[in-house]
Design an enzyme around this catalytic site. Structure first.
Site, PDB file in Angstrom:
ATOM      1  N   GLU A 197       0.832  -1.213   0.000  1.00  0.00           N
ATOM      2  CA  GLU A 197       0.000   0.000   0.000  1.00  0.00           C
ATOM      3  C   GLU A 197       0.865   1.262   0.000  1.00  0.00           C
ATOM      4  O   GLU A 197       0.368   2.358  -0.216  1.00  0.00           O
ATOM      5  CB  GLU A 197      -0.965  -0.023   1.201  1.00  0.00           C
ATOM      6  CG  GLU A 197      -0.323   0.009   2.589  1.00  0.00           C
ATOM      7  CD  GLU A 197       0.142  -1.367   3.095  1.00  0.00           C
ATOM      8  OE1 GLU A 197       0.520  -2.222   2.266  1.00  0.00           O
ATOM      9  OE2 GLU A 197       0.132  -1.557   4.323  1.00  0.00           O
ATOM     10  N   CYS A 222      16.551  -6.635   0.097  1.00  0.00           N
ATOM     11  CA  CYS A 222      16.738  -7.820   0.947  1.00  0.00           C
ATOM     12  C   CYS A 222      18.086  -8.465   0.683  1.00  0.00           C
ATOM     13  O   CYS A 222      18.521  -9.326   1.433  1.00  0.00           O
ATOM     14  CB  CYS A 222      15.626  -8.821   0.718  1.00  0.00           C
ATOM     15  SG  CYS A 222      15.709  -9.534  -0.911  1.00  0.00           S
TER      16      CYS A 222
HETATM   17  P1  NAD Z   1       6.089  -5.934   5.170  1.00  0.00           P
HETATM   18  O1  NAD Z   1       6.238  -7.307   5.724  1.00  0.00           O
HETATM   19  O2  NAD Z   1       5.774  -4.833   6.099  1.00  0.00           O
HETATM   20  O3  NAD Z   1       4.918  -5.903   4.047  1.00  0.00           O
HETATM   21  C1  NAD Z   1       4.896  -6.830   3.005  1.00  0.00           C
HETATM   22  C2  NAD Z   1       3.442  -7.039   2.580  1.00  0.00           C
HETATM   23  O4  NAD Z   1       2.713  -7.586   3.672  1.00  0.00           O
HETATM   24  C3  NAD Z   1       2.732  -5.764   2.164  1.00  0.00           C
HETATM   25  O5  NAD Z   1       1.931  -6.024   1.033  1.00  0.00           O
HETATM   26  C4  NAD Z   1       1.892  -5.416   3.383  1.00  0.00           C
HETATM   27  O6  NAD Z   1       0.702  -4.745   3.050  1.00  0.00           O
HETATM   28  C5  NAD Z   1       1.581  -6.776   3.966  1.00  0.00           C
HETATM   29  N1  NAD Z   1       1.433  -6.719   5.430  1.00  0.00           N
HETATM   30  C6  NAD Z   1       2.072  -5.871   6.278  1.00  0.00           C
HETATM   31  N2  NAD Z   1       1.671  -6.116   7.546  1.00  0.00           N
HETATM   32  C7  NAD Z   1       0.785  -7.133   7.491  1.00  0.00           C
HETATM   33  C8  NAD Z   1       0.047  -7.846   8.488  1.00  0.00           C
HETATM   34  N3  NAD Z   1       0.124  -7.554   9.788  1.00  0.00           N
HETATM   35  N4  NAD Z   1      -0.766  -8.841   8.075  1.00  0.00           N
HETATM   36  C9  NAD Z   1      -0.860  -9.156   6.770  1.00  0.00           C
HETATM   37  N5  NAD Z   1      -0.179  -8.514   5.786  1.00  0.00           N
HETATM   38  C10 NAD Z   1       0.639  -7.523   6.144  1.00  0.00           C
HETATM   39  O7  NAD Z   1       7.421  -5.642   4.341  1.00  0.00           O
HETATM   40  P2  NAD Z   1       7.855  -4.283   3.640  1.00  0.00           P
HETATM   41  O8  NAD Z   1       8.215  -3.307   4.702  1.00  0.00           O
HETATM   42  O9  NAD Z   1       6.869  -3.895   2.621  1.00  0.00           O
HETATM   43  O10 NAD Z   1       9.178  -4.782   2.886  1.00  0.00           O
HETATM   44  C11 NAD Z   1      10.439  -4.841   3.491  1.00  0.00           C
HETATM   45  C12 NAD Z   1      10.745  -6.236   3.975  1.00  0.00           C
HETATM   46  O11 NAD Z   1      10.640  -7.162   2.885  1.00  0.00           O
HETATM   47  C13 NAD Z   1      12.178  -6.378   4.473  1.00  0.00           C
HETATM   48  O12 NAD Z   1      12.156  -7.177   5.626  1.00  0.00           O
HETATM   49  C14 NAD Z   1      12.894  -7.089   3.339  1.00  0.00           C
HETATM   50  O13 NAD Z   1      14.019  -7.839   3.722  1.00  0.00           O
HETATM   51  C15 NAD Z   1      11.812  -7.973   2.835  1.00  0.00           C
HETATM   52  N6  NAD Z   1      12.058  -8.392   1.463  1.00  0.00           N
HETATM   53  C16 NAD Z   1      12.454  -9.676   1.268  1.00  0.00           C
HETATM   54  C17 NAD Z   1      12.740 -10.106  -0.018  1.00  0.00           C
HETATM   55  C18 NAD Z   1      13.170 -11.512  -0.257  1.00  0.00           C
HETATM   56  O14 NAD Z   1      13.207 -11.907  -1.404  1.00  0.00           O
HETATM   57  N7  NAD Z   1      13.504 -12.296   0.753  1.00  0.00           N
HETATM   58  C19 NAD Z   1      12.606  -9.220  -1.095  1.00  0.00           C
HETATM   59  C20 NAD Z   1      12.182  -7.926  -0.851  1.00  0.00           C
HETATM   60  C21 NAD Z   1      11.911  -7.519   0.443  1.00  0.00           C
END
Ligand code: NAD
Length: 518
Positions: free
Chosen positions: A195, A300
């Site tokens: 979002e 990441c």
């Molecule tokens: P996030 O976990 O906050 O959000 C990811 C998704 O989950 C979003 O679409 C969000 O709306 C949803 N979300 C958030 N809170 C939620 C909840 N309580 N319940 C259900 N859905 C929820 O992550 P972010 O801040 O958007 O991204 C950064 C993170 O992603 C970092 O930890 C990074 O390392 C990781 N990441 C990992 C990879 C990989 O390939 N391993 C790649 C990119 C990013």
């Protein structure tokens, strides 16, 4: 929302009440739709203020998208795979033609500098190229005469309606890891993008439609936890791909699998680089700068910990880094002379600053401090400048947790074994790298390190699209990696058919023992 009048291009809906701020809708059944009772601000992080609003889907909106996708599935599943692949060919062409616009949307909401956004998009396009090979990789396996007049084959059938939930830091690439493969395999897809940076996903949906994808096969619902939970609990959703932080990945994986769904959930990281005494230090410094501070460290696969073997190596690397870091430029995405942009939000900026402070309080030495950085003209943006921390210890909070900011920490150890132990003991196992000229050391490292993606003199060993991407330990939950060959397996279900067409005059004897060939 009752005040929606009609829909406009580019993912926006038009409202009566607040015409100055554009509101992003969802993409369902080939149209931008306004559903849900609330909206949330989307920020321009370089400026530090709200630039748009995005509609937040409620359960009813998600259910509508799932229904639409479910109805589209039978026809799409039966569309010949070469025709499905042709949509991807066209989509790839449209992505290339509209690359500037996609990068602009990424820059506006994520803050990524245009050259970095182009790199992200190119990596995404390579996944579309791989998906174009579906007629080859979906051919299945065939064995003639497994028994008398008996042939057997395995085919790879689509699962049905599948969902992807993606993070803010790759608004185009991570969705492109998922849906081209899912769709080309014959599934229908529902994407719930971050979002915080939703526009790129909506625009990709429009391009897919232009590429000839039938309505309903690909849908985007914008939203937060409510939308995610609605997807996780919906009985028609067969599989969930997630990329994001580890706590949410664990939640998604446990919830989806408890509902009988297939799930792959990629989480956070702490990526170490070992610097051996024989490494080419000038190259190490250049590559560390890009890998630690590129994209403001919001990758990441960012290298966030340099493990120097011996004080001599550490002292030289730190001195050179310190000098080079004075030259780094950061600011607005549109200025291509910048090396990186802002962090995603004020809350995230506060968090990164708090990690730096905690390292200082726990005894580390802040060599370069980016906490008070204010790029000229963008003083209210969510910026943290490049930060270098020395004398970091394994028990420090800033080492144990993912920072996800432009912060490089240096740990000093005496031996390569000690460095490898540190990496193997860390809860994350996404990426790592060794800098050395010693083939034996490199081979030992690649063989024994407990990490999923390993580089030798390569700082960001992100696998190309025809391999697959995934970490170990708490960086990935699930059995299959993202995209590439594992992606094709994740989005299909094997069916093995054993078939006999005996000649009419052959009569089979009754047989009660397990059939064998003697
Ligand atoms: P996030 O976990 O906050 O959000 C990811 C998704 O989950 C979003 O679409 C969000 O709306 C949803 N979300 C958030 N809170 C939620 C909840 N309580 N319940 C259900 N859905 C929820 O992550 P972010 O801040 O958007 O991204 C950064 C993170 O992603 C970092 O930890 C990074 O390392 C990781 N990441 C990992 C990879 C990989 O390939 N391993 C790649 C990119 C990013």
């Amino acid at each position: 929302m009752n005040n929606i009048e009609n829909f406009s291009q580019d993912g926006y809906v038009e409202t009566e009440t607040d015409s100055a701020i554009q509101v992003l809708g969802h993409f369902i059944q080939g149209n931008i739709v306004a559903k849900g009772s609330k909206t949330q601000p989307v920020y321009n992080p370089a400026v530090g203020s709200k630039s748009k609003e995005v509609m937040i889907a409620d359960t009813e909106t998600v259910n509508y998208a799932v229904q639409v996708a479910t109805e589209a599935f039978p026809e799409w599943r039966n569309t010949p795979v070469i025709k499905r692949a042709r949509v991807m060919f066209k989509f790839k062409q449209l992505l290339e033609e509209n690359a500037d616009k996609i990068c602009e949307l990424i820059g506006q909401e994520h803050g990524k500098i245009s050259h970095d956004a182009k790199g992200e998009l190119q990596r995404g396009i390579e996944n579309v190229e791989y998906a174009c090979g579906a007629p080859e990789f979906l051919k299945g396996e065939f064995s003639k005469n497994v028994g008398p007049d008996i042939d057997s084959w395995s085919e790879f059938q689509p699962l049905g309606v599948v969902a992807g939930i993606t993070p803010f830091n790759f608004p185009a690439m991570v969705p492109l890891w998922m849906f081209p493969m899912a769709i080309v395999c014959g599934n229908c897809f529902i994407l719930k993008p971050s979002e915080k940076a939703p526009s790129a996903a909506l625009y990709l949906a429009e391009l897919l439609k232009q590429a000839g994808l039938p309505d309903g096969v690909f849908n985007v619902v914008n939203g937060d936890k409510e939308a995610v939970d609605a997807l996780l609990h919906h009985p028609k959703i067969q599989a969930v791909s997630f990329v994001g932080s580890t706590p949410i990945a664990e939640y998604i994986y446990s919830t989806a699998t408890s509902k009988g769904k297939r799930c792959q959930a990629l989480g956070g990281a702490k990526n170490h680089a070992i610097i051996m005494p024989d490494a080419d230090i000038d190259n190490v410094v250049n590559s560390l700068l890009g890998a630690a501070f590129g994209s403001s460290g919001e990758r990441c696969m960012a290298l966030s910990v340099a493990v120097a073997i011996g004080d001599e190596v550490a002292d030289v690397v730190i001195a050179k880094l310190k000098q080079e870091m004075q030259q780094l430029q950061f600011g607005n995405y549109a200025d291509s002379s910048n090396d990186f942009g802002p962090l995603i939000s004020q809350a995230h900026k506060d968090k990164v600053q708090a990690y730096i402070q905690s390292a200082e309080q726990q005894g580390a030495k802040i060599v370069v401090d980016g906490r008070d950085a204010r790029p000229k003209g963008f003083e209210n943006g969510f910026f943290v400048g490049p930060t270098l921390i020395d004398n970091v210890q394994a028990n420090m909070t800033s080492y144990q947790q993912e920072i996800f900011g432009p912060v490089l920490q240096v740990i000093r150890v005496e031996t390569m074994q000690e460095a490898m132990q540190l990496i193997n003991d860390h809860e994350y196992g996404n990426g790592t790298c060794i800098y050395t000229r010693d083939g034996e050391a490199a081979r030992y490292f690649t063989d024994n390190i407990q990490v999923g993606m390993v580089g030798v003199n390569v700082p960001l060993p992100v696998p190309v699209a025809y391999h697959s991407f995934g970490g170990w330990k708490r960086s990935l939950f699930g059995d299959l990696y993202a995209y590439g060959p594992d992606g094709a397996r994740f989005y299909t279900r094997r069916k093995t058919v054993t078939q006999r067409w005996p000649a009419a005059q052959v009569r089979e004897a009754k047989q009660f023992a397990m059939p064998t060939l003697n």
